[in-house]
Design a protein around this motif. Structure first.
Motif, PDB file in Angstrom:
ATOM      1  N   ASN A  83      -0.678   9.759  -9.501  1.00 27.77           N
ATOM      2  CA  ASN A  83       0.216  10.276  -8.472  1.00 27.77           C
ATOM      3  C   ASN A  83      -0.291  11.633  -8.004  1.00 27.77           C
ATOM      4  OD1 ASN A  83       2.725   8.326  -8.630  1.00 27.77           O
ATOM      5  ND2 ASN A  83       2.228   8.841 -10.752  1.00 27.77           N
ATOM      6  N   PHE A  84      -0.305  11.828  -6.684  1.00 27.36           N
ATOM      7  CA  PHE A  84      -0.630  13.127  -6.097  1.00 27.36           C
ATOM      8  C   PHE A  84       0.687  13.859  -5.831  1.00 27.36           C
ATOM      9  CE2 PHE A  84      -4.642  11.169  -3.980  1.00 27.36           C
ATOM     10  CZ  PHE A  84      -5.352  11.331  -5.160  1.00 27.36           C
ATOM     11  N   HIS A  85       0.984  14.874  -6.631  1.00 27.19           N
ATOM     12  CA  HIS A  85       2.199  15.657  -6.436  1.00 27.19           C
ATOM     13  C   HIS A  85       1.869  16.863  -5.559  1.00 27.19           C
ATOM     14  CE1 HIS A  85       4.616  13.414  -9.358  1.00 27.19           C
ATOM     15  NE2 HIS A  85       3.497  13.329 -10.075  1.00 27.19           N
ATOM     16  N   VAL A  86       2.523  16.952  -4.413  1.00 28.27           N
ATOM     17  CA  VAL A  86       2.261  18.015  -3.446  1.00 28.27           C
ATOM     18  C   VAL A  86       3.578  18.621  -2.977  1.00 28.27           C
ATOM     19  CG1 VAL A  86       0.059  17.072  -2.638  1.00 28.27           C
ATOM     20  CG2 VAL A  86       2.204  16.295  -1.587  1.00 28.27           C
ATOM     21  N   SER A  87       3.515  19.852  -2.486  1.00 30.47           N
ATOM     22  CA  SER A  87       4.726  20.478  -1.957  1.00 30.47           C
ATOM     23  C   SER A  87       5.103  19.875  -0.607  1.00 30.47           C
ATOM     24  CB  SER A  87       4.536  21.986  -1.826  1.00 30.47           C
ATOM     25  OG  SER A  87       3.472  22.272  -0.943  1.00 30.47           O
ATOM     26  N   LYS A  88       4.107  19.414   0.115  1.00 30.60           N
ATOM     27  CA  LYS A  88       4.312  18.662   1.353  1.00 30.60           C
ATOM     28  C   LYS A  88       3.045  17.857   1.636  1.00 30.60           C
ATOM     29  CE  LYS A  88       2.895  22.496   4.376  1.00 30.60           C
ATOM     30  NZ  LYS A  88       3.309  23.339   5.517  1.00 30.60           N
ATOM     31  N   VAL A  89       3.206  16.765   2.355  1.00 26.83           N
ATOM     32  CA  VAL A  89       2.058  15.901   2.635  1.00 26.83           C
ATOM     33  C   VAL A  89       1.059  16.661   3.499  1.00 26.83           C
ATOM     34  CG1 VAL A  89       1.301  13.745   3.696  1.00 26.83           C
ATOM     35  CG2 VAL A  89       3.503  13.842   2.509  1.00 26.83           C
ATOM     36  N   PRO A  90      -0.224  16.741   3.063  1.00 25.42           N
ATOM     37  CA  PRO A  90      -1.225  17.501   3.826  1.00 25.42           C
ATOM     38  C   PRO A  90      -1.419  16.935   5.239  1.00 25.42           C
ATOM     39  CG  PRO A  90      -2.039  16.955   1.624  1.00 25.42           C
ATOM     40  CD  PRO A  90      -0.782  16.174   1.832  1.00 25.42           C
ATOM     41  N   LYS A  91      -1.657  17.831   6.180  1.00 25.39           N
ATOM     42  CA  LYS A  91      -1.941  17.399   7.548  1.00 25.39           C
ATOM     43  C   LYS A  91      -3.282  16.669   7.594  1.00 25.39           C
ATOM     44  CE  LYS A  91       0.731  21.104   9.715  1.00 25.39           C
ATOM     45  NZ  LYS A  91       0.698  22.269  10.633  1.00 25.39           N
ATOM     46  N   GLN A  92      -3.414  15.790   8.559  1.00 23.03           N
ATOM     47  CA  GLN A  92      -4.559  14.881   8.583  1.00 23.03           C
ATOM     48  C   GLN A  92      -5.902  15.596   8.674  1.00 23.03           C
ATOM     49  OE1 GLN A  92      -3.951  11.618  11.189  1.00 23.03           O
ATOM     50  NE2 GLN A  92      -5.904  10.629  10.721  1.00 23.03           N
ATOM     51  N   ASP A  93      -5.963  16.717   9.328  1.00 21.03           N
ATOM     52  CA  ASP A  93      -7.247  17.407   9.488  1.00 21.03           C
ATOM     53  C   ASP A  93      -7.461  18.504   8.444  1.00 21.03           C
ATOM     54  OD1 ASP A  93      -7.884  15.874  11.701  1.00 21.03           O
ATOM     55  OD2 ASP A  93      -6.893  17.250  13.098  1.00 21.03           O
ATOM     56  N   SER A  94      -6.542  18.637   7.482  1.00 18.29           N
ATOM     57  CA  SER A  94      -6.650  19.702   6.486  1.00 18.29           C
ATOM     58  C   SER A  94      -7.641  19.341   5.380  1.00 18.29           C
ATOM     59  CB  SER A  94      -5.287  19.989   5.868  1.00 18.29           C
ATOM     60  OG  SER A  94      -4.848  18.875   5.094  1.00 18.29           O
ATOM     61  N   GLY A 123      -7.090  19.612   2.212  1.00 15.53           N
ATOM     62  CA  GLY A 123      -6.372  18.858   1.194  1.00 15.53           C
ATOM     63  C   GLY A 123      -6.311  17.379   1.513  1.00 15.53           C
ATOM     64  N   TYR A 124      -6.044  17.068   2.752  1.00 17.41           N
ATOM     65  CA  TYR A 124      -5.982  15.659   3.167  1.00 17.41           C
ATOM     66  C   TYR A 124      -7.331  14.980   2.961  1.00 17.41           C
ATOM     67  CZ  TYR A 124      -5.443  11.529   6.104  1.00 17.41           C
ATOM     68  OH  TYR A 124      -5.416  10.235   6.573  1.00 17.41           O
ATOM     69  N   LYS A 125      -8.399  15.656   3.347  1.00 14.58           N
ATOM     70  CA  LYS A 125      -9.732  15.058   3.253  1.00 14.58           C
ATOM     71  C   LYS A 125     -10.165  14.855   1.798  1.00 14.58           C
ATOM     72  CE  LYS A 125     -11.257  17.041   7.657  1.00 14.58           C
ATOM     73  NZ  LYS A 125     -12.166  18.016   8.320  1.00 14.58           N
ATOM     74  N   ILE A 126      -9.838  15.819   0.925  1.00 13.19           N
ATOM     75  CA  ILE A 126     -10.212  15.670  -0.485  1.00 13.19           C
ATOM     76  C   ILE A 126      -9.440  14.520  -1.126  1.00 13.19           C
ATOM     77  CG2 ILE A 126     -10.139  16.773  -2.751  1.00 13.19           C
ATOM     78  CD1 ILE A 126     -10.723  19.417  -1.418  1.00 13.19           C
ATOM     79  N   LEU A 127      -8.149  14.462  -0.866  1.00 12.58           N
ATOM     80  CA  LEU A 127      -7.350  13.388  -1.440  1.00 12.58           C
ATOM     81  C   LEU A 127      -7.760  12.037  -0.866  1.00 12.58           C
ATOM     82  CD1 LEU A 127      -3.786  15.009  -1.590  1.00 12.58           C
ATOM     83  CD2 LEU A 127      -5.584  14.963  -3.322  1.00 12.58           C
ATOM     84  N   ALA A 128      -8.158  12.021   0.398  1.00 12.61           N
ATOM     85  CA  ALA A 128      -8.649  10.780   1.006  1.00 12.61           C
ATOM     86  C   ALA A 128      -9.958  10.349   0.349  1.00 12.61           C
ATOM     87  CB  ALA A 128      -8.843  10.974   2.508  1.00 12.61           C
TER      88      ALA A 128
END
Length: 541
Positions: free
Chosen positions: A308-319, A321-326
């Motif tokens: 599970n990826f626990h985050v304070s808010k879902v990362p924006k698509q171009d961020s 954080g989003y790219k690393i989790l992707a």
């Protein structure tokens, strides 16, 4: 002649009285049993004490179902324990509670562990005045527990006569500990170990974090195999695998990676907070470690099924954080399609001083972060568990491989899903991971018991130094004037169980002794008159 008889009678009175007392008390000769016990956690955060505040034990033993527990030591087998009964014992001001636990955790059922998790949560939820101790089960202790149960049938006897009979026929125990009042250590400290993989260029940074300490209901009992031994193994293996990429001439990563091992994670992440404050302060040169940090990955309990990826808010698509989790998701789909990964958003509760996940400390410092865990919620049962002694090695292997591959793909800007970077001779080492878990679960690593020369600190520093640069062990000492945290001593001690009769037996014994002495005194006192009568009777004949 009568005077001589009087002297004899006086001698008889004294001699028989003394001999009678000796014979009466001889069977009650003192016997005792000694065993090691572990006191429940006791610490303070920001001046608020938590856990077991007392270590006083000098009470008569009682079983769990006894009617009278005030100022008594209640003996409990783990199989008998329940949340309701523990709360009742504390509310009735039991003097002390001694809980026996099995040394072989495999003997426990899933229901036993789930029940224990609830009890453990209640005990550690606040500060309690009752002293609470734990000891391992063994035959001698089992016999004591059974004798105490039998001896206390008088508490539930149907009649007064039956209760009186139980008093005379049973034995009890007085549980005693010869120790002083618990006090804070002269110096309470927490530790971090950091290192870095760098290309020696001005690159942005990714931070990988895992807590290395253990936690249980008592400092000496916690093993923390999954939470968070698995996170430590993952960090060390990722460091080992990625170091091959950073030392290869064929690849040029675009990121520096900081590896951070922290202590006191279950105590509201004390060392993480202190380390962050130091790194981000303006008066330290070490702040460069986080100056270019783009993302923080906290590894917390990944030794069981799924992630599970626990985050304070879902990362924006171009961020970032989003790219690393992707990239990590893509690695999972390519390597182990059976592994499920969920994103679990949860806002940081700024109104609560206690953090739910480690990444939240970075988020409040305006750093993008995630906690990777097999637990779906910070409230999940078993996240803090004394009996956390094993991991699913296959699941742990897969998760380490997935995370390492995802980070490698992102830092090298690889977008072709057909390419596998952490493959062939660069896969995680199963044998090494198993040896590391065995080491972590058999090594003292509870925060109150760690110092700068502890084996766990020295060995983690040595291992990390093999693969990354700039390895530094930092010690953060609690302030003497207004300490943010304090650890207390008396974590392990000897308890003595003295074999005694129940207290009410002393009353009956005193009455019996008085009657006996009165009878002897009366007989001896009348002896001269009897002998005089006998002498006169013979003379008349």
């Amino acid at each position: 002649m009568l005077e001589a008889l009087n002297e004899v009678s006086k001698s008889f009175t004294t001699a028989w009285g003394v001999l009678g007392i000796i014979f009466i008390f001889a069977p009650a000769a003192l016997t005792f049993h000694e065993f090691t016990a572990f006191r429940m956690n006791h610490y303070a955060l920001n001046g608020n004490e938590m856990g077991c505040k007392s270590n006083v034990v000098n009470y008569e033993a009682r079983s769990l179902n006894a009617n009278v527990v005030t100022r008594r030591c209640v003996l409990i087998d783990m199989a008998e324990i329940s949340v309701d009964r523990i709360q009742e014992l504390i509310s009735k001001k039991a003097g002390s509670i001694l809980i026996s636990i099995p040394q072989n955790v495999t003997s426990l059922s899933k229901e036993d562990i789930e029940n224990w998790n609830e009890v453990e949560e209640v005990l550690m939820d606040d500060a309690i005045d009752t002293s609470v101790f734990f000891t391992y089960q063994h035959p001698q202790l089992d016999d004591i527990f059974q004798e105490v149960k039998v001896s206390l049938n008088s508490d539930h006897a149907p009649t007064a006569t039956a209760a009186l009979g139980n008093v005379f026929h049973s034995n009890g125990y007085q549980i005693v500990a010869y120790n002083s009042v618990p006090v804070p250590y002269k110096q309470s400290s927490v530790y971090t170990i950091q290192g870095r993989l760098t290309t020696k260029q001005a690159n942005p940074t990714i931070v990988i974090v895992a807590s290395f300490d253990s936690y249980g209901i008592s400092p000496h009992l916690g093993k923390s195999a999954n939470s968070n031994g698995s996170g430590v193994i993952a960090l060390l293996e990722i460091a080992r695998l990625l170091s091959k990429i950073y030392t290869s001439t064929d690849t040029t990563p675009n990121y520096d990676i900081v590896f951070l091992l922290t202590g006191a994670s279950k105590l509201n992440y004390i060392s993480t907070k202190t380390w962050l404050d130091k790194q981000l302060s303006s008066d330290t040169a070490e702040g460069v470690l986080l100056a270019d940090a783009e993302f923080v990955i906290c590894l917390d309990s990944i030794g069981k099924k799924d992630l599970n990826f626990h985050v304070s808010k879902v990362p924006k698509q171009d961020s970032v954080g989003y790219k690393i989790l992707a990239a990590i998701r893509a690695a999972a789909e390519n390597l182990y399609p059976n592994v499920t990964i969920n994103t679990v958003p949860k806002k940081v509760n700024l109104g609560n001083a206690k953090f739910a996940w480690q990444h939240e400390l970075f988020v409040v410092k305006r750093l993008s972060a995630v906690t990777v865990s097999n637990f779906p919620s910070y409230k999940a049962a078993g996240r803090v568990n004394t009996f956390d002694t094993s991991v699913d090695y296959e699941a742990l292997y897969q998760h380490v491989h997935i995370i390492a591959e995802g980070i490698a793909r992102y830092t090298s800007q690889t977008t072709d899903n057909k390419i596998c970077i952490v493959c062939n001779d660069m896969v995680p080492n199963k044998a090494l991971m198993k040896r590391t878990i065995e080491y972590l679960t058999t090594t003292v690593r509870a925060a109150p018991l760690i110092n700068k020369d502890s084996d766990i600190v020295l060995n983690l520093e040595q291992f990390l130094s093999k693969y990354v640069q700039e390895v530094v062990v930092s010690e953060f000492k609690a302030s003497k004037r207004e300490p943010a945290f304090q650890f207390y001593d008396s974590t392990k001690l000897k308890l003595f169980a003295y074999n005694v009769k129940p207290a009410v037996f002393d009353l009956f014994l005193a009455i019996a002794v008085a009657l006996y002495l009165g009878l002897v005194y009366g007989i001896v006192k009348s002896l001269p008159q009897f002998l005089t009568y006998l002498y006169q009777y013979k003379k008349l004949k």
